[in-house]
Design a protein around this motif. Structure first.
Motif, PDB file in Angstrom:
ATOM      1  N   PRO A 150       0.829  -1.023  -0.007  1.00  0.00           N
ATOM      2  CA  PRO A 150      -0.050   0.057  -0.081  1.00  0.00           C
ATOM      3  C   PRO A 150       0.928   1.322   0.066  1.00  0.00           C
ATOM      4  CG  PRO A 150      -0.081  -0.933   2.165  1.00  0.00           C
ATOM      5  CD  PRO A 150       0.832  -2.024   1.408  1.00  0.00           C
ATOM      6  N   THR A 151       0.485   2.270  -0.711  1.00  0.00           N
ATOM      7  CA  THR A 151       0.981   3.556  -0.625  1.00  0.00           C
ATOM      8  C   THR A 151      -0.176   4.695  -0.885  1.00  0.00           C
ATOM      9  OG1 THR A 151       1.334   3.861  -3.201  1.00  0.00           O
ATOM     10  CG2 THR A 151       2.798   2.769  -1.968  1.00  0.00           C
ATOM     11  N   GLY A 152       0.201   5.873  -0.449  1.00  0.00           N
ATOM     12  CA  GLY A 152      -0.848   6.903  -0.627  1.00  0.00           C
ATOM     13  C   GLY A 152      -1.669   6.919   0.678  1.00  0.00           C
ATOM     14  N   GLY A 153      -1.050   7.212   1.776  1.00  0.00           N
ATOM     15  CA  GLY A 153      -1.636   7.540   2.886  1.00  0.00           C
ATOM     16  C   GLY A 153      -1.100   6.450   4.021  1.00  0.00           C
ATOM     17  N   VAL A 154       0.104   6.033   3.609  1.00  0.00           N
ATOM     18  CA  VAL A 154       0.906   5.286   4.642  1.00  0.00           C
ATOM     19  C   VAL A 154       1.577   6.247   5.481  1.00  0.00           C
ATOM     20  CG1 VAL A 154       2.525   3.367   5.180  1.00  0.00           C
ATOM     21  CG2 VAL A 154       0.640   3.218   3.448  1.00  0.00           C
ATOM     22  N   THR A 155       1.759   6.346   6.780  1.00  0.00           N
ATOM     23  CA  THR A 155       2.625   7.451   7.556  1.00  0.00           C
ATOM     24  C   THR A 155       3.438   6.528   8.718  1.00  0.00           C
ATOM     25  OG1 THR A 155       0.854   7.316   9.585  1.00  0.00           O
ATOM     26  CG2 THR A 155       0.416   8.911   7.906  1.00  0.00           C
ATOM     27  N   LEU A 156       4.140   7.395   9.306  1.00  0.00           N
ATOM     28  CA  LEU A 156       5.239   6.542  10.205  1.00  0.00           C
ATOM     29  C   LEU A 156       4.307   5.899  11.350  1.00  0.00           C
ATOM     30  CD1 LEU A 156       7.971   9.244  10.561  1.00  0.00           C
ATOM     31  CD2 LEU A 156       7.934   7.135   9.277  1.00  0.00           C
ATOM     32  N   LYS A 157       3.204   6.599  11.654  1.00  0.00           N
ATOM     33  CA  LYS A 157       2.252   6.045  12.661  1.00  0.00           C
ATOM     34  C   LYS A 157       1.531   4.874  12.429  1.00  0.00           C
ATOM     35  CE  LYS A 157       1.738  10.427  15.308  1.00  0.00           C
ATOM     36  NZ  LYS A 157       0.836  11.569  15.881  1.00  0.00           N
ATOM     37  N   ASN A 158       1.160   4.884  11.171  1.00  0.00           N
ATOM     38  CA  ASN A 158       0.291   3.522  10.894  1.00  0.00           C
ATOM     39  C   ASN A 158       0.986   2.576  10.069  1.00  0.00           C
ATOM     40  OD1 ASN A 158       0.168   4.509   8.156  1.00  0.00           O
ATOM     41  ND2 ASN A 158      -1.736   5.572   8.199  1.00  0.00           N
ATOM     42  N   ALA A 159       2.089   2.601   9.787  1.00  0.00           N
ATOM     43  CA  ALA A 159       2.912   1.712   8.649  1.00  0.00           C
ATOM     44  C   ALA A 159       2.722   0.190   9.350  1.00  0.00           C
ATOM     45  CB  ALA A 159       4.143   2.139   8.561  1.00  0.00           C
ATOM     46  N   GLN A 160       3.048   0.158  10.777  1.00  0.00           N
ATOM     47  CA  GLN A 160       2.912  -1.055  11.266  1.00  0.00           C
ATOM     48  C   GLN A 160       1.461  -1.564  11.388  1.00  0.00           C
ATOM     49  OE1 GLN A 160       3.305  -3.117  15.734  1.00  0.00           O
ATOM     50  NE2 GLN A 160       4.304  -1.486  15.358  1.00  0.00           N
ATOM     51  N   GLU A 161       0.470  -0.632  11.226  1.00  0.00           N
ATOM     52  CA  GLU A 161      -0.883  -1.185  11.296  1.00  0.00           C
ATOM     53  C   GLU A 161      -1.159  -1.862   9.825  1.00  0.00           C
ATOM     54  OE1 GLU A 161      -5.094   0.752  11.299  1.00  0.00           O
ATOM     55  OE2 GLU A 161      -3.545   2.041  12.033  1.00  0.00           O
ATOM     56  N   PHE A 162      -0.328  -1.219   8.772  1.00  0.00           N
ATOM     57  CA  PHE A 162      -0.559  -1.837   7.500  1.00  0.00           C
ATOM     58  C   PHE A 162      -0.026  -3.161   7.244  1.00  0.00           C
ATOM     59  CE2 PHE A 162      -1.662   2.465   6.062  1.00  0.00           C
ATOM     60  CZ  PHE A 162      -2.670   2.107   5.243  1.00  0.00           C
ATOM     61  N   LEU A 163       0.984  -3.434   7.935  1.00  0.00           N
ATOM     62  CA  LEU A 163       1.685  -4.651   7.960  1.00  0.00           C
ATOM     63  C   LEU A 163       1.118  -5.775   8.561  1.00  0.00           C
ATOM     64  CD1 LEU A 163       5.345  -3.407   8.367  1.00  0.00           C
ATOM     65  CD2 LEU A 163       4.398  -4.255   6.308  1.00  0.00           C
ATOM     66  N   GLN A 164       0.524  -5.284   9.849  1.00  0.00           N
ATOM     67  CA  GLN A 164      -0.466  -6.456  10.628  1.00  0.00           C
ATOM     68  C   GLN A 164      -1.633  -6.687  10.049  1.00  0.00           C
ATOM     69  OE1 GLN A 164      -0.704  -3.878  14.107  1.00  0.00           O
ATOM     70  NE2 GLN A 164       1.234  -5.111  15.139  1.00  0.00           N
ATOM     71  N   ALA A 165      -1.920  -5.721   8.994  1.00  0.00           N
ATOM     72  CA  ALA A 165      -3.282  -6.216   8.340  1.00  0.00           C
ATOM     73  C   ALA A 165      -2.930  -6.930   7.191  1.00  0.00           C
ATOM     74  CB  ALA A 165      -3.760  -4.914   7.692  1.00  0.00           C
ATOM     75  N   GLY A 166      -1.768  -7.402   6.888  1.00  0.00           N
ATOM     76  CA  GLY A 166      -1.344  -8.183   5.742  1.00  0.00           C
ATOM     77  C   GLY A 166      -0.616  -7.686   4.565  1.00  0.00           C
ATOM     78  N   ALA A 167      -0.260  -6.351   4.596  1.00  0.00           N
ATOM     79  CA  ALA A 167       0.756  -5.817   3.560  1.00  0.00           C
ATOM     80  C   ALA A 167       2.078  -6.466   3.616  1.00  0.00           C
ATOM     81  CB  ALA A 167       0.862  -4.320   3.585  1.00  0.00           C
ATOM     82  N   ILE A 168       2.807  -6.835   2.456  1.00  0.00           N
ATOM     83  CA  ILE A 168       4.128  -7.295   2.523  1.00  0.00           C
ATOM     84  C   ILE A 168       5.174  -6.251   2.749  1.00  0.00           C
ATOM     85  CG2 ILE A 168       4.597  -6.926   0.125  1.00  0.00           C
ATOM     86  CD1 ILE A 168       5.995  -9.656   0.227  1.00  0.00           C
ATOM     87  N   ALA A 169       4.740  -4.897   2.487  1.00  0.00           N
ATOM     88  CA  ALA A 169       5.692  -3.921   2.584  1.00  0.00           C
ATOM     89  C   ALA A 169       4.706  -2.737   2.629  1.00  0.00           C
ATOM     90  CB  ALA A 169       6.793  -3.893   1.698  1.00  0.00           C
ATOM     91  N   VAL A 170       5.280  -1.449   2.861  1.00  0.00           N
ATOM     92  CA  VAL A 170       4.597  -0.378   2.877  1.00  0.00           C
ATOM     93  C   VAL A 170       5.776   0.791   1.891  1.00  0.00           C
ATOM     94  CG1 VAL A 170       3.346  -0.377   4.794  1.00  0.00           C
ATOM     95  CG2 VAL A 170       5.720   0.538   4.880  1.00  0.00           C
ATOM     96  N   GLY A 171       5.152   1.629   1.370  1.00  0.00           N
ATOM     97  CA  GLY A 171       5.772   2.693   0.505  1.00  0.00           C
ATOM     98  C   GLY A 171       5.251   4.194   1.205  1.00  0.00           C
ATOM     99  N   LEU A 172       6.427   4.995   1.466  1.00  0.00           N
ATOM    100  CA  LEU A 172       6.236   6.187   2.114  1.00  0.00           C
ATOM    101  C   LEU A 172       6.814   7.078   1.341  1.00  0.00           C
ATOM    102  CD1 LEU A 172       5.938   4.194   4.658  1.00  0.00           C
ATOM    103  CD2 LEU A 172       5.789   6.393   5.900  1.00  0.00           C
ATOM    104  N   SER A 173       6.432   8.389   0.999  1.00  0.00           N
ATOM    105  CA  SER A 173       7.126   9.485   0.385  1.00  0.00           C
ATOM    106  C   SER A 173       7.277  10.784   1.207  1.00  0.00           C
ATOM    107  CB  SER A 173       6.224   9.844  -0.844  1.00  0.00           C
ATOM    108  OG  SER A 173       6.585  10.833  -1.584  1.00  0.00           O
ATOM    109  N   SER A 174       6.232  11.584   1.071  1.00  0.00           N
ATOM    110  CA  SER A 174       6.358  13.015   1.726  1.00  0.00           C
ATOM    111  C   SER A 174       6.526  12.782   3.241  1.00  0.00           C
ATOM    112  CB  SER A 174       5.203  13.787   1.450  1.00  0.00           C
ATOM    113  OG  SER A 174       3.933  13.225   1.923  1.00  0.00           O
TER     114      SER A 174
END
Length: 217
Positions: free
Chosen positions: A158-182
């Protein structure tokens, strides 16, 4: 597909820094700060200034990192990115021909998709992973979690809405990785050249991503 070297790499690191820079040297400094903070998967968006030159330069300067590109919109851009030495390719959309060319060149390609139909279509065409973008528009981590039942076999980034605070939440939800920009590059830090503070942003993300248990096959 589960033994693809790219998947092994992504499962190990779990975080991809996405750099969009208006000047080549600025992009270089942003990448160096990410590497200093422990992020080894770095994407230079193709609409960055002198993207091809920057990718080539970073391949030389950061041999421990894997340097890719994103925001590829057509086959010409994809071909040029491969020629520049990009080690992985992200697109914001599903283009069968682009996927097939990348697969033939044995370069990981991660097309952007949003609906279940788009995600499955990208996967069936040969995508190495699928970028779920923009994930914040459809519920964030809860959307990734809801996809796991029918589509748990497809590795999602997932990208476009991932933050430092919720990155782990995405991984726990099943994402293999996260992409962060700004989120990794606060404007005030970039404008003042506070690369140490930006490097700390990377460290924070790495530490967050390491908390989650290893991705299960």
């Amino acid at each position: 597909m589960s033994d693809h070297p790219w998947l092994t790499l992504v499962k190990k690191h779990r975080a991809i820094a996405v750099i969009r820079a208006s000047q080549l040297e600025l992009g270089r400094q942003m990448a160096l700060a990410m590497a200093s903070g422990g992020i080894e998967l770095i994407e230079i968006t193709w609409n960055s200034a002198n993207a091809s030159e920057l990718i080539t330069k970073l391949r030389s300067e950061l041999p421990e990192c894997t340097i890719g590109t994103g925001t590829l919109l057509n086959l010409e851009q994809l071909d040029n990115a491969i020629s520049a030495g990009a080690q992985f390719l992200f697109t914001p959309h599903v283009d069968p021909t682009m996927i097939q060319v990348a697969v033939a060149e044995n370069i990981p390609i991660i097309p952007g998709a949003l609906s279940p139909t788009e995600i499955v279509t990208a996967w069936n065409y040969g995508a190495t992973c699928v970028k779920v973008f923009p994930v914040q528009a459809v519920g964030g981590a809860s959307y990734i979690k809801s996809l796991q039942g029918p589509l748990g076999h497809i590795p999602l980034i997932p990208t476009g809405g991932v933050t430092l605070k919720n990155a782990q939440e995405f991984l726990q939800a099943g994402a293999i990785a996260v992409g962060l920009s700004s989120e990794l590059f606060p404007k005030q830090f970039v404008e003042t050249g506070n690369w140490q503070a930006i490097s700390q942003q990377a460290k924070t993300l790495v530490n967050s991503c390491l908390v989650k248990e290893p991705f299960s096959e």
